[in-house]
Design a protein around this motif. Structure first.
Motif, PDB file in Angstrom:
ATOM      1  N   ASP A 153      45.228  46.063  36.709  1.00  0.00           N
ATOM      2  CA  ASP A 153      44.457  44.826  36.609  1.00  0.00           C
ATOM      3  C   ASP A 153      43.909  44.365  37.953  1.00  0.00           C
ATOM      4  O   ASP A 153      42.758  43.910  38.051  1.00  0.00           O
ATOM      5  N   LEU A 164      48.992  46.224  33.669  1.00  0.00           N
ATOM      6  CA  LEU A 164      49.057  45.181  34.696  1.00  0.00           C
ATOM      7  C   LEU A 164      48.882  45.774  36.091  1.00  0.00           C
ATOM      8  O   LEU A 164      48.297  45.137  36.973  1.00  0.00           O
ATOM      9  N   GLY A 194      53.705  38.494  34.039  1.00  0.00           N
ATOM     10  CA  GLY A 194      52.886  38.829  35.197  1.00  0.00           C
ATOM     11  C   GLY A 194      53.422  38.308  36.508  1.00  0.00           C
ATOM     12  O   GLY A 194      52.686  38.274  37.499  1.00  0.00           O
ATOM     13  N   ALA A 202      47.874  43.618  27.983  1.00  0.00           N
ATOM     14  CA  ALA A 202      48.980  44.562  28.158  1.00  0.00           C
ATOM     15  C   ALA A 202      49.863  44.605  26.911  1.00  0.00           C
ATOM     16  O   ALA A 202      50.286  45.682  26.464  1.00  0.00           O
ATOM     17  N   PHE A 221      47.592  41.126  39.766  1.00  0.00           N
ATOM     18  CA  PHE A 221      49.039  40.984  39.815  1.00  0.00           C
ATOM     19  C   PHE A 221      49.598  41.779  40.992  1.00  0.00           C
ATOM     20  O   PHE A 221      48.981  42.738  41.454  1.00  0.00           O
ATOM     21  N   VAL A 248      55.810  42.655  37.882  1.00  0.00           N
ATOM     22  CA  VAL A 248      55.349  42.606  36.504  1.00  0.00           C
ATOM     23  C   VAL A 248      56.361  43.378  35.687  1.00  0.00           C
ATOM     24  O   VAL A 248      57.068  44.254  36.203  1.00  0.00           O
ATOM     25  N   GLY A 292      45.530  38.936  31.165  1.00  0.00           N
ATOM     26  CA  GLY A 292      45.962  40.288  31.502  1.00  0.00           C
ATOM     27  C   GLY A 292      47.247  40.660  30.790  1.00  0.00           C
ATOM     28  O   GLY A 292      47.427  41.807  30.355  1.00  0.00           O
ATOM     29  N   CYS A 293      48.143  39.699  30.649  1.00  0.00           N
ATOM     30  CA  CYS A 293      49.395  39.938  29.920  1.00  0.00           C
ATOM     31  C   CYS A 293      49.119  40.146  28.437  1.00  0.00           C
ATOM     32  O   CYS A 293      49.776  40.968  27.778  1.00  0.00           O
TER      33      CYS A 293
END
Length: 303
Positions: free
Chosen positions: A57, A54, A14, A29, A60, A186, A25-26
């Motif tokens: 999201d 990402l 990220g 993903a 990021f 990202v 979030g990663c």
């Protein structure tokens, strides 16, 4: 390329220097990327799903979370994709596109490998791709903080005098310095179960930046590279990464028999400590990352 069946693997980052509070979030993903691998086994499709997640999201510096330019209004984004099947595409300084990484994938189907600016945006419209989300309060707050810092004496980019941005100002509106910079990308690298490799990257650009600035993310061999031995993605200050052709340099060490983990570490060690930089990679036997600052990350392997 080997036809031997092996476990698929995904590494997602990220952005070096970003808060690890956003690591969830990663994780999401990477999970979606693995789901895509299970659905069709295509490493590139999986990498794109990860990066698009990402971009959507908002936390990021890509897609919905991209940094505002110094004028407080302009957003210019770059993205790229590459795999061992010969697919290669990038978009440069594109505006008003929800998922630049999907546009980069579409470019790979054209006679070209890169589209920039208005041409890239018009191409997105011709494909019916949605525009960007409205600018969020988080993005506006980040811009206000950036402008406060730019007015100070502490360099926002290592070795660069803040006053140079005023000297070379090229936005349509005048510079208005007031009475956390960002350089994130990202990215995702994927090993498919068929032995194919893929990489995808996306960025909202560095902050501060002049209008039209291009970093490493859309430059093949600098911010990304994929070959028959693996895939590499870089994150950090593009002006430094480009000078080392970092992704291709690291891949070259793989060609000479170096283990992935050692190659990533050696790549990061090319830079002084005040230059934020990170790398992720996959090979036939490894999936790992290395950075000199905090790096939100997720690594997953098919069972």
């Amino acid at each position: 390329m080997s036809n031997t069946q092996q476990a698929g693997a995904v590494v997602v980052h990220g952005g070096v220097g970003s808060s690890t509070d956003n690591e969830d979030g990663c994780v999401l993903a990477a999970r979606r990327a693995l789901g895509q691998l299970e659905a069709n086994g295509d490493a590139l499709d999986a990498a794109i799903v990860a990066v698009a997640t990402l971009e959507d999201d908002g936390r990021f510096n890509a897609g919905s979370g991209a940094t505002l330019g110094l004028d407080g209004a302009t957003i210019e984004m770059c993205a790229s994709i590459m795999d061992t099947r010969g697919r290669l595409g990038s978009v440069i300084c594109v505006r008003d596109v929800k998922n630049p990484v999907r546009l980069a994938r579409a470019v790979a189907d054209t006679p070209h490998v890169a589209l920039a600016g208005e041409g890239a945006q018009q191409f997105a419209r011709s494909l019916g791709m949605p525009g960007s989300a409205p600018v969020s309060e988080r993005q506006r707050n980040a811009h206000r903080q950036l402008m406060r810092e730019l007015a100070g004496s502490v360099p926002l980019m290592p070795g660069i005098d803040n006053r140079l941005f005023e000297r070379f100002w090229n936005y349509k509106t005048p510079l208005q310095l007031p009475a956390s910079s960002a350089c994130d990308t990202v990215g995702a690298v994927v090993r498919g179960p068929d032995g194919a490799f893929a990489v995808a990257c996306s960025t909202g650009g560095s902050a501060p930046r002049l209008l039209g600035r291009v970093g490493d993310s859309p430059m093949v061999g600098s911010g990304f590279y994929a070959g028959t031995l693996g895939a590499i993605a870089a994150t950090g200050i593009g002006e430094h990464i480009v000078r080392h052709l970092l992704a291709r340099t690291v891949y070259g060490w793989l060609e000479h028999g170096m283990a992935l983990e050692e190659a990533l570490r050696r790549g990061v060690e090319l830079f002084p400590n005040d230059v934020d930089v990170g790398l992720i990679g996959v090979t036939k036997t490894e999936a790992c990352a290395f950075a000199n600052k905090a790096l939100p990350l997720s690594k997953m392997t098919q069972r």
